[in-house]
Design an enzyme around this catalytic site. Structure first.
Site, PDB file in Angstrom:
ATOM      1  CG  ASN A  38      -2.135   0.809   1.015  1.00  0.00           C
ATOM      2  OD1 ASN A  38      -2.484   1.278  -0.065  1.00  0.00           O
ATOM      3  ND2 ASN A  38      -3.137   0.873   2.024  1.00  0.00           N
ATOM      4  NE  ARG A 148      -9.641  -2.144  13.876  1.00  0.00           N
ATOM      5  CZ  ARG A 148      -8.707  -1.633  12.831  1.00  0.00           C
ATOM      6  NH1 ARG A 148      -7.683  -2.260  12.535  1.00  0.00           N
ATOM      7  NH2 ARG A 148      -9.178  -0.377  12.183  1.00  0.00           N
ATOM      8  CE1 TYR A 160      -5.445   2.259  10.892  1.00  0.00           C
ATOM      9  CE2 TYR A 160      -6.339   1.268  12.857  1.00  0.00           C
ATOM     10  CZ  TYR A 160      -5.870   1.345  11.638  1.00  0.00           C
ATOM     11  OH  TYR A 160      -5.896   0.156  10.962  1.00  0.00           O
ATOM     12  CG  ASP A 211      -4.581  -1.344  14.733  1.00  0.00           C
ATOM     13  OD1 ASP A 211      -3.286  -1.406  15.292  1.00  0.00           O
ATOM     14  OD2 ASP A 211      -4.470  -1.766  13.546  1.00  0.00           O
ATOM     15  CG  HIS A 213      -2.369   2.150  13.032  1.00  0.00           C
ATOM     16  ND1 HIS A 213      -1.696   2.850  12.367  1.00  0.00           N
ATOM     17  CD2 HIS A 213      -2.746   1.054  12.115  1.00  0.00           C
ATOM     18  CE1 HIS A 213      -1.772   2.159  10.915  1.00  0.00           C
ATOM     19  NE2 HIS A 213      -2.317   1.317  10.839  1.00  0.00           N
ATOM     20  CD  GLU A 237      -3.833  -4.957  14.720  1.00  0.00           C
ATOM     21  OE1 GLU A 237      -5.040  -5.279  15.060  1.00  0.00           O
ATOM     22  OE2 GLU A 237      -3.442  -4.345  13.542  1.00  0.00           O
ATOM     23  CD  GLU A 263      -1.198  -3.745  10.840  1.00  0.00           C
ATOM     24  OE1 GLU A 263      -2.065  -4.141  11.041  1.00  0.00           O
ATOM     25  OE2 GLU A 263      -1.415  -2.467  10.139  1.00  0.00           O
ATOM     26  NE  ARG A 284      -2.408  -7.084  13.134  1.00  0.00           N
ATOM     27  CZ  ARG A 284      -3.316  -7.325  12.325  1.00  0.00           C
ATOM     28  NH1 ARG A 284      -4.296  -8.398  12.495  1.00  0.00           N
ATOM     29  NH2 ARG A 284      -3.788  -6.472  11.237  1.00  0.00           N
ATOM     30  CG  HIS A 313      -2.443  -6.432   7.742  1.00  0.00           C
ATOM     31  ND1 HIS A 313      -1.694  -6.019   6.934  1.00  0.00           N
ATOM     32  CD2 HIS A 313      -3.267  -5.814   7.966  1.00  0.00           C
ATOM     33  CE1 HIS A 313      -2.146  -4.644   6.732  1.00  0.00           C
ATOM     34  NE2 HIS A 313      -3.316  -4.709   7.348  1.00  0.00           N
ATOM     35  CG  ASP A 317      -3.647  -2.402   2.610  1.00  0.00           C
ATOM     36  OD1 ASP A 317      -4.683  -2.136   3.508  1.00  0.00           O
ATOM     37  OD2 ASP A 317      -2.709  -2.910   3.067  1.00  0.00           O
ATOM     38  CD  GLU A 340      -7.321  -6.605   9.579  1.00  0.00           C
ATOM     39  OE1 GLU A 340      -6.066  -6.701   9.423  1.00  0.00           O
ATOM     40  OE2 GLU A 340      -7.432  -5.283  10.074  1.00  0.00           O
ATOM     41  CD1 TRP A 403      -1.731   7.797  10.238  1.00  0.00           C
ATOM     42  CD2 TRP A 403      -1.437   5.809   8.909  1.00  0.00           C
ATOM     43  NE1 TRP A 403      -2.979   7.122   9.678  1.00  0.00           N
ATOM     44  CE2 TRP A 403      -2.753   6.041   9.067  1.00  0.00           C
ATOM     45  CE3 TRP A 403      -0.839   4.605   8.397  1.00  0.00           C
ATOM     46  CZ2 TRP A 403      -3.427   5.158   8.515  1.00  0.00           C
ATOM     47  CZ3 TRP A 403      -1.783   4.002   8.067  1.00  0.00           C
ATOM     48  CH2 TRP A 403      -3.341   4.031   7.924  1.00  0.00           C
TER      49      TRP A 403
HETATM   50  O1  EZ4 Z   1      -3.163   0.300   8.397  1.00  0.00           O
HETATM   51  O2  EZ4 Z   1      -3.645  -1.830   5.976  1.00  0.00           O
HETATM   52  O3  EZ4 Z   1      -4.817  -3.733  11.348  1.00  0.00           O
HETATM   53  N1  EZ4 Z   1      -4.970  -3.215  10.217  1.00  0.00           N
HETATM   54  C1  EZ4 Z   1      -4.462  -2.009   9.751  1.00  0.00           C
HETATM   55  C2  EZ4 Z   1      -4.465  -1.391   8.585  1.00  0.00           C
HETATM   56  C3  EZ4 Z   1      -3.341  -0.819   8.019  1.00  0.00           C
HETATM   57  C4  EZ4 Z   1      -3.388  -0.653   6.428  1.00  0.00           C
HETATM   58  C5  EZ4 Z   1      -2.121  -0.257   5.968  1.00  0.00           C
HETATM   59  O4  EZ4 Z   1      -1.901  -0.197   4.580  1.00  0.00           O
HETATM   60  O5  EZ4 Z   1      -3.659  -1.525  10.591  1.00  0.00           O
HETATM   61  O6  EZ4 Z   1      -5.649  -0.710   8.263  1.00  0.00           O
HETATM   62 CO    CO Z   2      -3.519  -3.061  12.351  1.00  0.00          CO
END
Ligand code: EZ4
Ligand code: CO
Length: 403
Positions: A38, A148, A160, A211, A213, A237, A263, A284, A313, A317, A340, A403
């Site tokens: 992605n 989730r 996010y 998550d 993130h 996560e 992931e 993941r 994951h 994408d 997922e 991010w």
């Molecule tokens: O941000 O796949 O758990 N899922 C995630 C995703 C990721 C995207 C990044 O391309 O964290 O939503």
């Molecule tokens: Co994630």
């Protein structure tokens, strides 16, 4: 022996970009593999077209392990998301070919089914807690056993996991990266309330996940894990960025909330310490970004020794080709945990007709020979590549952040 006669990369954008490798053999059988990374798609397309494909022509398509080793060791420059996604695409396509030639779905070649289906989780997200819970209730009605929960954070414009689209969360956008703003303290105040209200409304039978993130420091993540303990999460996560695997020791010492990470991992070396020290509960790593079915099985084998289960994951994408490969892997591997599953849009599903199906919260890869997924090249050709980036993230004072 089935000889590889040609291979090519198909770039398409049915609502979002996908990179697909198609390998053809002299036996009239072809295989497909996903190579989508992605926001950096064309780097993998070039890696395949300019460097990998010339090495494939004339090889025995049955020699999956040897070709994997050739591409991994033979590059000299090992690992990395671009290289490993390219190797993954080759690996998936070769398993697809082997299955088609054997007349068997790939999971039968991996030892057969270890379960009736793969439990999947969906994404419930909303701008506030009540909207997130409403979405989760819809998943319950669809039959999901796990969801989730992500919610907008009071005081932050965007966060996010939350988007306008109900079922098709898509963070990548053009023409340059979006910039979002983040405050960990605001976030940490809001999450426990989300899960308290979530449990009140949804009950205790549904598995709940969250998550982070990569946005907490280890000590912040430790506190969040502790705060969430009463709500019995299935997992927390990506609590902290995992370049430093040892950082998970600190989180682990403080909380019994189960941890998932990986992931963005692309090899077994990214998670070796996390697994061997039992610092996580779910790994993941995915079929597309971690070197295909061949390498993911190796990771799962290591994880099984330490009672770490899989939790691949499966965002939008990752193309339906990856989804199919993940389900053949997931249904066969002994230490499967959860998969997922963010559903693809109807445009994407039309470009990638597939045999996998969802029923009562479980997914099955189907029994078509190979991966059971194809690419409609005519349809695919109608969607031109459209550059898109994942967002970047800054703290409220402008500092660049994760991010
Ligand atoms: O941000 O796949 O758990 N899922 C995630 C995703 C990721 C995207 C990044 O391309 O964290 O939503
Ligand atoms: Co994630």
């Amino acid at each position: 022996m089935p000889t590889i006669t040609s291979a090519r990369v198909i770039v398409t954008c049915p609502g979002r970009n996908f990179i697909t490798l198609k390998i053809e053999t002299d036996q009239g059988v072809y295989g497909v593999g996903d190579a989508t990374l992605n926001g950096r798609e064309l780097a993998v397309a070039s890696y395949l077209t300019d460097h990998v494909i010339p090495c494939l022509i004339g090889r025995d398509a049955h020699r999956i392990e040897d070709i994997w080793q050739y591409l991994y060791k033979g590059a000299y420059w090992r690992r990395g998301p671009v290289t490993m996604s390219a190797i993954a695409a080759v690996d998936m396509a070769l398993w697809d070919i082997k299955g088609k030639l054997a007349g068997l779905p790939v999971y039968q070649l991996l030892g057969g089914a270890s379960r009736e289906g793969c439990m999947v989780y969906g994404h419930a997200n909303g701008s506030d807690i009540s909207e997130t819970i409403e979405r989760a209730q819809e998943y319950l009605e669809f039959g999901y056993k796990a969801v989730r929960l992500q919610s907008g954070v009071p005081g932050l414009k965007a966060t996010y996991g939350v988007s306008g689209e109900r079922f098709y969360y898509e963070p990548a956008k053009g023409n340059l990266p979006d910039e979002t703003c983040w405050s960990t303290s605001k976030y940490l105040r809001s999450v426990p309330e989300l899960f308290q209200k979530g449990r009140d409304a949804l009950g205790w039978d549904l598995h709940l996940l969250h998550d982070v993130h990569h946005r907490c420091t280890p000590i912040e993540a430790a506190r969040l894990g502790k705060d969430l303990e009463p709500y019995r999460l299935f997992w927390l996560e990506d609590a902290t960025p995992a370049e430093d695997q040892a950082a998970f020791r600190l989180i682990r010492q403080h909380t019994t909330t189960p941890l998932a990470v990986g992931e963005i991992f692309n090899s077994i070396w990214d998670c070796k310490q996390l697994i061997e020290e039992q610092l996580i509960d779910y790994i993941r790593a995915t079929v597309v970004h971690a070197g295909g079915i061949t390498h993911l099985r190796r990771i799962a084998g290591l994880a099984d020794l330490y009672q770490v289960r899989t939790g691949c994951h499966g965002a939008t994408d990752l193309s339906p080709v990856s989804m199919a490969a993940a389900l053949h892997f997931g249904i066969s591997v002994p230490n499967f945990g959860i998969q997922e599953y963010m559903r693809h849009t109807p445009e994407t599903d039309a470009v990638f007709p597939h045999a996998y199906s969802f029923q009562d919260g479980l997914m099955h890869p189907g029994d078509k020979p190979g991966l059971g997924v194809d690419i409609d090249e005519k349809l695919a050709a109608g969607y031109e590549y459209n550059r898109a980036y994942l967002p970047v993230n800054r703290l409220e004072d402008g500092t660049m952040f994760n991010w």
